[in-house]
Design a protein around this motif. Structure first.
Motif, PDB file in Angstrom:
ATOM      1  N   LEU A 146     -14.891  37.069   2.806  1.00 27.21           N
ATOM      2  CA  LEU A 146     -14.840  35.356   2.733  1.00 27.21           C
ATOM      3  C   LEU A 146     -13.805  35.087   2.835  1.00 27.21           C
ATOM      4  CD1 LEU A 146     -17.780  33.640   3.485  1.00 27.21           C
ATOM      5  CD2 LEU A 146     -17.685  32.706   1.492  1.00 27.21           C
ATOM      6  N   GLU A 147     -13.028  35.295   1.907  1.00 29.83           N
ATOM      7  CA  GLU A 147     -11.744  34.482   1.452  1.00 29.83           C
ATOM      8  C   GLU A 147     -11.011  34.757   3.195  1.00 29.83           C
ATOM      9  OE1 GLU A 147     -13.248  35.889  -0.333  1.00 29.83           O
ATOM     10  OE2 GLU A 147     -13.421  33.789  -1.557  1.00 29.83           O
ATOM     11  N   ARG A 184     -13.076  32.695   5.480  1.00 33.74           N
ATOM     12  CA  ARG A 184     -12.985  31.103   5.647  1.00 33.74           C
ATOM     13  C   ARG A 184     -10.760  31.070   6.302  1.00 33.74           C
ATOM     14  NH1 ARG A 184     -11.630  30.005   0.163  1.00 33.74           N
ATOM     15  NH2 ARG A 184      -9.303  30.364   0.721  1.00 33.74           N
ATOM     16  N   GLU A 185     -10.322  31.596   6.485  1.00 33.20           N
ATOM     17  CA  GLU A 185      -8.349  31.113   6.419  1.00 33.20           C
ATOM     18  C   GLU A 185      -9.049  31.254   8.523  1.00 33.20           C
ATOM     19  OE1 GLU A 185      -5.904  30.954   5.502  1.00 33.20           O
ATOM     20  OE2 GLU A 185      -7.149  31.338   3.570  1.00 33.20           O
ATOM     21  N   LEU A 238     -11.720  29.730  10.609  1.00 31.91           N
ATOM     22  CA  LEU A 238     -12.317  29.143  10.854  1.00 31.91           C
ATOM     23  C   LEU A 238     -12.218  28.415  11.852  1.00 31.91           C
ATOM     24  CD1 LEU A 238     -15.085  29.247   7.321  1.00 31.91           C
ATOM     25  CD2 LEU A 238     -15.300  30.437  10.056  1.00 31.91           C
ATOM     26  N   ASP A 283     -16.512  32.532  13.570  1.00 32.40           N
ATOM     27  CA  ASP A 283     -17.064  31.256  12.932  1.00 32.40           C
ATOM     28  C   ASP A 283     -18.467  31.623  13.094  1.00 32.40           C
ATOM     29  OD1 ASP A 283     -15.007  29.399  13.776  1.00 32.40           O
ATOM     30  OD2 ASP A 283     -15.341  29.054  15.064  1.00 32.40           O
ATOM     31  N   ALA A 321     -19.596  33.688  10.070  1.00 32.30           N
ATOM     32  CA  ALA A 321     -19.566  32.040   9.344  1.00 32.30           C
ATOM     33  C   ALA A 321     -21.244  31.808   9.290  1.00 32.30           C
ATOM     34  CB  ALA A 321     -18.706  31.083   8.941  1.00 32.30           C
ATOM     35  N   PHE A 322     -21.607  31.058  10.437  1.00 31.26           N
ATOM     36  CA  PHE A 322     -22.690  31.061  10.508  1.00 31.26           C
ATOM     37  C   PHE A 322     -24.035  31.369   9.466  1.00 31.26           C
ATOM     38  CE2 PHE A 322     -20.926  27.314  12.697  1.00 31.26           C
ATOM     39  CZ  PHE A 322     -20.663  26.366  12.445  1.00 31.26           C
ATOM     40  N   VAL A 333     -23.639  34.138   7.047  1.00 31.87           N
ATOM     41  CA  VAL A 333     -23.783  34.367   6.160  1.00 31.87           C
ATOM     42  C   VAL A 333     -23.838  33.169   5.411  1.00 31.87           C
ATOM     43  CG1 VAL A 333     -20.990  34.153   5.402  1.00 31.87           C
ATOM     44  CG2 VAL A 333     -22.462  35.098   4.171  1.00 31.87           C
ATOM     45  N   LEU A 334     -23.834  31.991   5.949  1.00 32.42           N
ATOM     46  CA  LEU A 334     -24.046  30.014   4.992  1.00 32.42           C
ATOM     47  C   LEU A 334     -26.060  30.549   5.302  1.00 32.42           C
ATOM     48  CD1 LEU A 334     -23.919  27.065   4.444  1.00 32.42           C
ATOM     49  CD2 LEU A 334     -23.563  27.171   6.401  1.00 32.42           C
ATOM     50  N   TYR A 349     -20.918  28.326  -1.702  1.00 29.74           N
ATOM     51  CA  TYR A 349     -19.724  29.606  -1.309  1.00 29.74           C
ATOM     52  C   TYR A 349     -19.907  30.460  -2.306  1.00 29.74           C
ATOM     53  CZ  TYR A 349     -15.158  30.241  -0.405  1.00 29.74           C
ATOM     54  OH  TYR A 349     -14.355  31.226   0.027  1.00 29.74           O
ATOM     55  N   ARG A 350     -20.599  30.508  -3.315  1.00 33.16           N
ATOM     56  CA  ARG A 350     -20.288  31.834  -4.512  1.00 33.16           C
ATOM     57  C   ARG A 350     -21.164  32.718  -3.858  1.00 33.16           C
ATOM     58  NH1 ARG A 350     -21.901  29.660 -10.086  1.00 33.16           N
ATOM     59  NH2 ARG A 350     -23.582  29.543  -8.758  1.00 33.16           N
ATOM     60  N   MET A 364     -22.897  32.427  -0.944  1.00 32.65           N
ATOM     61  CA  MET A 364     -22.088  33.624   0.102  1.00 32.65           C
ATOM     62  C   MET A 364     -20.435  34.922  -0.057  1.00 32.65           C
ATOM     63  SD  MET A 364     -21.368  30.510   3.365  1.00 32.65           S
ATOM     64  CE  MET A 364     -20.940  29.135   2.391  1.00 32.65           C
ATOM     65  N   GLN A 365     -19.856  34.497  -1.098  1.00 31.48           N
ATOM     66  CA  GLN A 365     -19.112  35.515  -1.366  1.00 31.48           C
ATOM     67  C   GLN A 365     -20.278  36.780  -1.667  1.00 31.48           C
ATOM     68  OE1 GLN A 365     -16.970  33.583  -4.561  1.00 31.48           O
ATOM     69  NE2 GLN A 365     -14.828  33.492  -3.604  1.00 31.48           N
ATOM     70  N   THR A 371     -15.092  27.175  -7.469  1.00 32.83           N
ATOM     71  CA  THR A 371     -15.239  27.601  -6.095  1.00 32.83           C
ATOM     72  C   THR A 371     -15.188  26.357  -5.051  1.00 32.83           C
ATOM     73  OG1 THR A 371     -17.705  27.990  -7.091  1.00 32.83           O
ATOM     74  CG2 THR A 371     -16.488  29.947  -5.984  1.00 32.83           C
ATOM     75  N   ARG A 406     -13.700  23.610   7.003  1.00 30.77           N
ATOM     76  CA  ARG A 406     -13.200  24.060   8.834  1.00 30.77           C
ATOM     77  C   ARG A 406     -14.364  24.624   9.688  1.00 30.77           C
ATOM     78  NH1 ARG A 406      -8.595  27.961   8.326  1.00 30.77           N
ATOM     79  NH2 ARG A 406      -7.650  26.915   6.971  1.00 30.77           N
TER      80      ARG A 406
END
Lengths: 237, 928
Positions: A123-124, A127-128, A130, A140, A143-144, A146-147, A201-202, A204-205, B47, B57
């Motif tokens: 995830l980290e 994030r970079e 996105l 992207d 990320a969508f 997993v969100l 966020y947690r 998703m991690q 977090t 982002r």
């Protein structure tokens, strides 16, 4: 200049009596059926509008989430109904629909770009990367998705906060609109929103690192086949 | 239950977030009764930053990404936005929609927002919490901001309003500038070249001169308060706000050090602060720009303050070889401990800066200024003139006449200021000044009333205001406000001094007078630098209702002005790009030939047009060889394709394709020379787009469209006024993508961006088409009428009305008018296109007849059409559909897309074929 555009008459659909006000009334009273009916309509409308524009998600103010939803509102509800309450309820349902449209789009993007077996980024690392490209990038899309998974988990335990995220993030609604739609105070919306972001966020991690949620076991991990299956109807359009 | 627990955690989380990190643990220890809750809150806090960044982002990937045009200079850092401290992103504050958090400091938190009414970006600055806390602080903030908002200067950030949000936050709405602060520039560059430092310094001094005139002292001049805009202009921010913050400032930890470095001795010791304090700070900033270090440093604030009070920094010229002695002395003078020993005023500082000659010369060999009107090139050297006018008084007069000094400034040198004599020695070799007033900064001076009994004064004033207002709406122009020109209304100093005072590179002046039963407005465009007349026009209008007349005249004058100015600016920017005067002259001539050729081409004199284009091509060939690094010659050669081929002819052969391919190669050459030449990129995109319409291989065509789209998007992203790129993109979207909404959007933007009216008829026409296809019929009709009024000779704007008549829902089907239009179109068409245009018009007339309920006549007209051109088939299909003959319509449509597969996308969404949408055969045709 007074005659109405003929193509509106020709399309037939817009003439069919669709009692939006009634639906919205029932929606406010908490009718699930009304919500479903409205969702279906809005989803169809948003999808139609968004489809031609796949390559240009970003950078197009005419395609703003809010603008899209507004357009859909005007088309489906019309300009006569100016009641603020109706609007925010409509918007809240639209936010759900928007989420669905985006997730569909993200699935398609992922399927198109890699067919489902590229290395998974943490995830980290994700994030970079996105939000940097003009179109929806693979990152992207990831990320969508997993969100979306994390949001499903939030829905199970804290539905109000999940709805708030939907309204704020996917529906582009303001805090006041969200509060109105969910029937809670603006302070609550604002607090939920911040808390939910950190919570999600947690979560998703956890999902990303292959873990399962501590309190709830879901089969949220989807395999590539189901992605393909989901995007299949799209290709027939 | 779950919600209870969630809320409890939420409350603690919110409380803890509001605290500095080091206090959070203690708070949680105290406030949370349950260990599990404490753990959860801590985990959320851990977090939070990543989460905010993630959502920030990801939001950029949503369809409503905040920045519609991420600027090329900051894409990687774009995502690293600071979190949103007031949680305002996406909120509406006043009438503004907040987009992103930009930053914040002691002076407040700044957000980028959009003003939906005026559709422009704005910066919103919110009062920092420690000021908002006290009633008095807040009132002072408002008072100072209000005073500063009266300032109107090209180098002072414009304040739009001071308001209060629904939530009770005070904020200032001000102009949003693309760019970075000087602090950021310095952090990146270390030091700046001498030339550039002087240029910035003059802008800063000019801004301060005006503020000090208005009794406003900045008090916080420092690099962080200077924006360097994308067009490399300095804008001073936060005028007077420091005063409001002064009390609270010193007690704020961490913040003071940066600011203390720019503090004057009197400020540091709490003595009264006036204009000399600002000059001190300018000295510090200049020192920092030239050496990369501040003159007074220390580990902690007290050490810095002591240095300010006691130490003398080493002279600049000892720190850096290429700093001219005069500049070093001037900075030294600014850094005099006693205020009275500093330059007497910001205006004096400006004069002195203007007189500084750089020893090493500019980085490139200087290019002689383009000769303009009455100042011959040789005379622009003042040394030469100084020989003719003997004596100090003569030189003083001369300096004044050329705008180097204001008359009062020269004779009122204060103690410690440079003496007039010293000035004289500078002016001897002042030669040409490196800084030029920007021609895009325009002052509209009050028009004079030349009527016999002064009966038109009110009219002249109203007209001036209308004109001023009209120009204000033009992108890329900075118009001095009414307020700014007011002082020159009664007293009329020489134009050059007005230009210098207002820093306006263009002045508009004129007069109004009655002529028989009409009114005549005489208008002049004057180069602020040389006072040469760039344009002088007389416009006459029959005397009518005053208000309408004022507006009408203002519109006309604004149009003339924009066109003329556009050329000036283009020539200027070319001049800046090349070192070779000869190359520049060749390009200028070629550009003129190109314009003439296009005109001839429009008038259907093809042979003559091609001849001029060939001449231009050969001039550009020479220019390109003279300066092999300059991209303009090959870029213009690429553009000559617009004369050599007719992009919208339907019968391209190998010859046309070959010409276009070769011209694309020139565009490539231009981009090889300068990859940032967005004009060349636009041309390449345009040519690729054309070529795509005329290649047989559909795959190749699609690829060209894609490439064209990329070129155009990039050109739009990289240049501020890319009207041509937007226009072409709009066409591409309309014609190849069937994406009408986007096409409409870009047509509108093109129209707005075309500040100098280079392609005005094109943008009007494109707006028409885009509006028509998106069902905005009233808009379409308006564009069509505007086009007819402005371009009575252009066939497009007769054709558009016919299209409206043919379109159901757009206009009543007036058959007589339709036939009249057919005739008008015929008159405006050259012999080569006669047959095609007639067929197209007849197909539309048939549609009008069908709509009007004359099916037999419609069929008769349709039968007479012989052209087999795909566009004609497309239009006939529409007419047949209106007649209810679906099969015939589908046959024709099918034929049209067979010949021109590019029509598929348009047909699929064309309102004309709405009724066919659900027809399986139609679907088969548009999407096989």
């Amino acid at each position: 200049m007074t005659d109405r555009p003929s193509h509106e008459k020709a399309s037939g659909q817009s003439q069919s009596p669709w009692d939006i006000t009634g639906i919205l009334d029932r929606l406010r009273e908490g009718s699930d059926a009304a919500e479903k009916a409205l969702f279906g309509r809005v989803y169809g409308e948003l999808r139609k509008r968004a489809r031609g524009q796949r390559r240009r998600w970003k950078g197009d103010p005419t395609l703003q989430t809010t603008a899209l939803v507004n357009e859909a509102y005007l088309k489906l509800v019309g300009q006569d109904d100016r009641s603020w309450k109706n609007r925010s309820h409509f918007f809240a349902v639209s936010a759900m629909a928007m989420r669905q449209v985006l997730i569909d789009h993200a699935r398609r993007t992922r399927a198109e770009k890699r067919g489902g077996d590229a290395p998974r980024l943490s995830l980290e690392a994700l994030r970079e990367k996105l939000g940097q490209e003009a179109a929806m990038s693979e990152e992207d899309a990831e990320a969508f998705l997993v969100l979306d998974d994390a949001l499903e988990r939030l829905e199970e335990t804290h539905p109000r906060a999940a709805r708030g995220v939907e309204c704020r993030f996917f529906g582009g609604m303001t805090i006041a609109e969200t509060a109105e739609a969910l029937g809670v105070s603006t302070a609550t919306v604002s607090r939920d929103w911040k808390q939910a972001k950190a919570w999600l966020y947690r979560e998703m991690q956890r999902i990303r690192s292959g873990g399962t949620p501590p309190d709830n076991d879901t089969d949220a991990e989807r395999n590539p086949e189901s992605d393909d299956a989901f995007s299949a109807p799209e290709s027939s359009f | 239950m779950a919600e209870d627990r969630w809320d409890k955690i939420g409350k603690h989380f919110e409380e803890a977030r509001a605290m500095p990190p080091e206090k959070r643990a203690a708070y949680l220890e105290e406030a949370c009764e349950e260990e599990a809750i404490r753990k959860e809150v801590r985990s959320l806090l851990d977090t939070e930053t990543q989460a905010e960044e993630f959502f920030g982002r990801l939001a950029a990937a949503l369809p409503d990404a905040g920045d519609e045009e991420p600027s090329s200079r900051d894409p990687p850092t774009q995502g690293l936005r600071t979190p949103d401290p007031l949680d305002l992103e996406g909120e509406t504050v006043g009438r503004y929609v907040v987009e992103t958090h930009l930053g914040g400091g002691g002076m407040g938190v700044v957000y980028k927002a959009r003003d939906p009414e005026l559709d422009r970006p704005v910066a919103l600055k919110f009062l920092p919490p420690h000021l908002a806390a006290s009633e008095e602080g807040e009132q002072r903030f408002v008072r100072e901001a209000r005073a500063a908002s009266a300032l109107d200067h090209p180098h002072i950030a414009t304040i739009y309003e001071i308001a209060t949000s629904e939530a009770g936050h005070r904020f200032i709405a001000m102009a949003y500038y693309e760019g970075e602060t000087l602090k950021e520039t310095l952090a990146r560059e270390g030091t700046l070249p001498v030339e550039e430092t002087i240029r910035y310094a003059k802008q800063i001094a000019a801004a301060l001169a005006q503020a000090h005139d208005a009794d406003i002292v900045h008090r916080d001049v420092k690099p962080a308060n200077m924006m360097v805009t994308a067009s490399d202009e300095v804008k001073l921010l936060d005028f007077g706000l420091a005063k409001a913050a002064a009390d609270t400032r010193l007690t704020e930890p961490g913040h003071q050090l940066g600011t203390a470095a720019y503090m004057s001795p009197e400020q540091a010791t709490g003595k009264p602060v006036g204009p000399p304090s600002d000059l001190w700070a300018v000295g510090v900033v200049l020192y920092e720009m030239l050496t990369g270090t501040r003159p007074f440093t220390g580990e902690r604030a007290p050490a810095v303050l002591r240095a300010i009070l006691e130490e003398a920094p080493p002279p600049l010229h000892e720190q850096r070889d290429d700093v001219p002695l005069e500049l070093s002395q001037l900075v030294g003078q600014c850094l005099e401990k006693a205020p009275e020993n500093r330059p007497a005023s910001a205006a004096r500082l400006l004069q002195a800066l203007q007189a500084v000659r750089t020893e090493s010369g500019p980085p490139h060999a200087p290019i002689p200024r383009r000769p303009r009107a009455w100042i011959p090139e040789s005379l622009s050297s003042l040394g030469f003139l100084a020989l003719l006018v003997v004596g100090a008084a003569g030189v003083a007069w001369l300096a004044w006449a050329l705008g180097l000094v204001s008359p009062s400034g020269l004779f009122s040198a204060g103690p410690g200021g440079p003496s007039p004599r010293k000035d004289v020695t500078h002016f001897d070799n002042a030669g040409e000044r490196p800084e030029r007033l920007a021609p895009t900064t325009v002052a509209v001076l009050y028009f004079e009333d030349n009527s016999p009994g002064d009966t038109l004064t009110a009219f002249a004033d109203g007209f001036t205001e209308h004109l001023n207002h009209r120009l204000t709406t033009v992108d890329g122009l900075q118009v001095i406000s009414q307020h700014g020109v007011e002082p020159y209304r009664e007293a009329s100093p020489p134009l050059d001094s007005i230009a210098q005072r207002l820093q306006a590179g263009s002045l508009i002046t004129g007069s109004v007078q009655p002529v028989a039963d009409s009114l005549a407005v005489h208008v002049e465009l004057i180069d602020g630098e040389t006072q040469s007349h760039l344009m002088s026009e007389m416009i006459r209008r029959p005397a009518a209702e005053v208000f309408a007349l004022q507006k009408d005249l203002a519109r006309e004058v604004s149009r003339l002005f924009r066109k003329r100015l556009g050329r000036e600016i283009q020539l200027d920017s070319w001049q800046a790009e090349t070192q070779s005067v000869t190359a520049w002259r060749l390009v200028e001539r070629a550009d003129r030939l190109h314009a003439d050729a296009r005109q001839l081409e429009r008038e259907d004199q093809l042979a003559a047009a091609l001849d001029l284009a060939a001449q231009a091509d050969s001039l550009l060939d020479q220019a390109g060889a003279l300066d092999p690094d300059w991209s303009a010659p090959p870029a213009l050669r690429a553009r000559l394709a617009t004369v050599q081929v007719d992009p919208y002819a339907l019968d391209w052969g190998e010859r046309e394709r070959d010409i276009v391919r070769r011209r694309i190669a020139y565009a490539n050459e231009a981009l090889r020379r300068d990859s940032a030449d967005s004009g060349a990129r636009t041309t390449r995109g345009q040519l690729r787009f054309w070529l795509a319409q005329h290649v047989d291989d559909p795959e190749r065509s699609r690829m060209l469209v894609r490439q064209a789209e990329q070129d155009l998007h990039r050109a739009i992203r990289e240049s501020s006024g890319a009207a041509r790129a937007m226009y072409t993109l709009s066409r591409l979207l309309l014609e190849n993508r069937g994406d009408f909404q986007q096409a409409f959007y870009y047509a509108e933007r093109a129209h707005e961006a075309d500040a100098y009216l280079r392609i005005p008829s094109d943008t009007h026409h494109q707006l028409f088409y885009a509006a028509l296809n998106t069902g905005h019929f009233a808009d379409a009709a308006r564009q069509c009428r505007t086009g007819q009024r402005l371009y009575p000779k252009l066939v497009e704007f007769q054709n558009c009305e016919l299209t409206l008549l043919a379109t159901a829902g757009a206009a009543a089907p007036n058959v007589d008018r339709a036939w009249t239009l057919v005739e008008e179109i015929r008159e405006r068409t050259g012999p080569a296109k006669q047959a095609l245009y007639e067929a197209l018009s007849h197909a539309k007339v048939a549609a009008v007849l069908a709509r009007a309920g004359h099916p037999d006549s419609a069929r008769a007209v349709l039968r007479r059409i012989r052209e087999a051109n795909p566009l004609v088939s497309y239009q006939r299909a529409h007419a047949y559909l209106l007649l209810g003959e679906e099969t015939q319509a589908l046959d024709l449509l099918s034929r049209a897309v067979r010949q021109k597969p590019q029509y598929r996308a348009t047909a699929a969404k064309d309102p004309w074929f709405e009724a066919l949408r659900s027809h399986p055969r139609f679907q088969q045709i548009v999407d096989p």
